[in-house]
Design an enzyme around this catalytic site. Structure first.
Site, short mmCIF file in Angstrom:
data_model
loop_
_atom_site.label_atom_id
_atom_site.label_comp_id
_atom_site.label_asym_id
_atom_site.label_seq_id
_atom_site.Cartn_x
_atom_site.Cartn_y
_atom_site.Cartn_z
N LYS A 85 4.36 9.06 8.80
CA LYS A 85 4.14 8.45 10.12
C LYS A 85 5.16 8.93 11.17
CE LYS A 85 1.12 4.96 8.31
NZ LYS A 85 1.13 4.29 7.04
N ASP A 117 9.34 2.78 -0.27
CA ASP A 117 8.30 3.46 0.50
C ASP A 117 8.47 3.07 1.96
OD1 ASP A 117 6.10 4.50 1.71
OD2 ASP A 117 4.61 3.56 0.38
N TYR A 173 0.85 -1.19 0.00
CA TYR A 173 0.00 0.00 0.00
C TYR A 173 0.89 1.24 0.00
CZ TYR A 173 -3.36 3.50 1.69
OH TYR A 173 -4.15 4.62 1.85
C1 LIG Z 1 0.46 4.77 5.70
C2 LIG Z 1 1.22 4.52 4.46
C3 LIG Z 1 1.15 5.38 3.36
C4 LIG Z 1 0.19 6.54 3.30
O1 LIG Z 1 0.49 7.51 4.25
P1 LIG Z 1 -0.68 8.55 4.68
O2 LIG Z 1 0.03 9.48 5.61
O3 LIG Z 1 -1.75 7.71 5.32
O4 LIG Z 1 -1.14 9.21 3.45
C5 LIG Z 1 1.98 5.14 2.28
N1 LIG Z 1 2.82 4.10 2.27
C6 LIG Z 1 2.91 3.23 3.30
C7 LIG Z 1 3.89 2.11 3.25
C8 LIG Z 1 2.09 3.40 4.42
O5 LIG Z 1 2.16 2.52 5.42
#
Ligand SMILES: *Cc1c(COP(=O)(O)O)cnc(C)c1O
Length: 428
Positions: free
Chosen positions: A267, A239, A144
């Site tokens: 995060k 990511d 994701y």
């Molecule tokens: C949470 C997450 C996102 C999206 O971040 P948001 O701050 O919710 O937009 C993208 N990539 C990964 C791996 C994530 O865990």
């Protein structure tokens, strides 16, 4: 446990916001029932509006690695508020946070601050396409990357098939340049590069996956990712929105010693405030506007409250390697406890863990990709989830999420959690 107030507030929320929530991840779609409405968090605990206390293993889906109301972050936010909440102009704090990120992540030379993980991945993809002049982006099933249109595809398996969008509103045109491969599938990756190599702009992945439950990459997969992208001139994007500053201060890239070209973070980097970043090699980052031509902007980017929180969070993590040592120790203990609990209850299970990210899968095979993850017994998971809630343990409301351990969790919290798991699983 009485949750009458939660129930009535959530009923009100459903009339005001779609599904009663401001993020789909918060709804209890996968486990049924109503989400709990919270009033406050403190250390490892959450308190709902009915006065119930829970040991929190979501930690706001990752950021709260030092627990709720961590002193350093709280003080920094208070101090920043006194100076004004937003200027839309450069501040010293942006330099300080950028330096911290560059110092932490070994592959990173330049940074652009944004407001969320989604913005970070969206911009990194645009940059990779602008930099290479190519269209195709490779992603992996079960990974994701936020709600970016072109990345909201997970279906499709063969290297050559075109991806099908998995949300209404994402057009076929948007997703046609996204190719979805299997996580840890080296042969699939090689095939994709053999056929489309010269057209691939970027490969994006979670280098420790948390979004199909916790899944680790094999060394062969990581090495193939690096060599295939390098040989064909594609941009490798890690990511690290979830695993950055979590699996190690230097992220998955420092843990595995594999260097991406671009990295996205979110995060933890915002200390619990809305902040993300995309970052990487200077040569690529200098293509971002206004140094280069790839458009990117944001009214609240580098916001002074968020940057203050981020600086306090990263400084605390950088200066206290002991936090990561302790996280490893208590996470190991929780893993061993869950293994005992599931073993005693004689249920099919496997556990994946990297540092303080962990998933107990109700599945007797080791989960290495989306295909193996999808074989889990999600009905059993729902029973387990609600059983744990009744014992005051708040865990992710889906089998396909990682739970997050924080440094605020005490040894006693870990023991209580293991006892709860034993009690719940023995009744399933
Ligand atoms: C949470 C997450 C996102 C999206 O971040 P948001 O701050 O919710 O937009 C993208 N990539 C990964 C791996 C994530 O865990």
């Amino acid at each position: 446990m009485n949750r009458a107030k939660s129930k009535s507030e959530f009923a009100r929320a459903k009339t005001l916001m779609p599904g009663g929530v401001n993020s789909a991840a918060r709804a209890f779609g996968a486990v049924g029932g109503d989400p709990i409405v919270f009033e406050r968090g403190e250390g490892a605990y959450l308190f709902d509006i009915d006065g119930n206390q829970y040991i929190d293993y979501i930690g706001s889906w990752g950021p709260m690695i030092l627990g709720h109301q961590f002193d350093g972050v709280k003080d920094a936010v208070h101090a920043a508020v006194e100076k004004g909440t937003s200027f839309g102009a450069p501040t010293v704090a942006e330099n300080v946070l950028a330096e911290l990120i560059i110092e932490a992540l070994p592959s990173v030379e330049m940074v652009r601050l944004v407001n969320s993980g989604t913005e970070a991945t969206m911009s990194a993809i645009r940059l990779a396409r602008g930099y290479t002049g190519r269209d195709i982006v490779v992603k992996f099933a079960g990974n994701y990357h936020g709600h970016v249109d072109s990345l909201l595809v997970a279906a499709g398996s063969a290297a050559a098939t075109l991806a099908v969008p998995n949300s209404p509103g994402v057009t076929a045109g948007t997703s046609k340049d996204t190719m979805v491969l299997g996580y840890n599938d080296v042969a699939g990756l090689e095939e994709a590069f053999a056929i489309h190599g010269s057209k691939i702009a970027a490969v994006i992945l979670e280098p420790v996956c948390g979004n199909m439950g916790c899944v680790t990459p094999t060394p062969e997969f990581l090495s193939a990712l690096r060599t295939k992208t390098e040989d064909s001139g594609a941009v490798l994007i890690f990511d690290e929105v979830m695993c950055g500053f979590r699996v190690a201060y230097g992220g998955a890239q420092s843990l595995f010693g594999v260097m991406p070209d671009l990295t996205t973070v979110g995060k933890i980097v915002g200390g619990g405030l809305p902040l993300g970043a995309f970052a990487g090699k200077r040569e690529i980052m200098e293509h971002v506007l206004p140094a280069g031509k790839v458009y990117q902007a944001g009214t609240l980017s580098g916001n002074p409250i968020a940057t203050a929180a981020g600086i306090a969070m990263l400084t605390a993590l950088r200066d206290n390697p002991v936090y990561y040592e302790r996280l490893e120790t208590i996470s190991q203990r929780l893993e061993a406890g869950f293994t005992d609990a599931a073993g005693q209850a004689n249920v099919d299970f496997s556990i994946n863990r990297v540092g303080s990210m962990m998933t107990l899968f109700f599945n007797d095979q080791t989960v290495t990709d989306w295909q193996s993850a999808s074989k889990c017994d999600t009905v059993m998971f729902s029973k387990y989830f609600w059983g744990m809630i009744e014992h005051g343990i708040y865990m992710p409301c889906s089998q396909y999420e990682a739970l997050f351990i924080s440094n605020a969790h005490t040894d006693d919290d870990i023991d209580k959690t293991i006892e709860a798991a034993k009690a719940v699983l023995s009744q399933i």
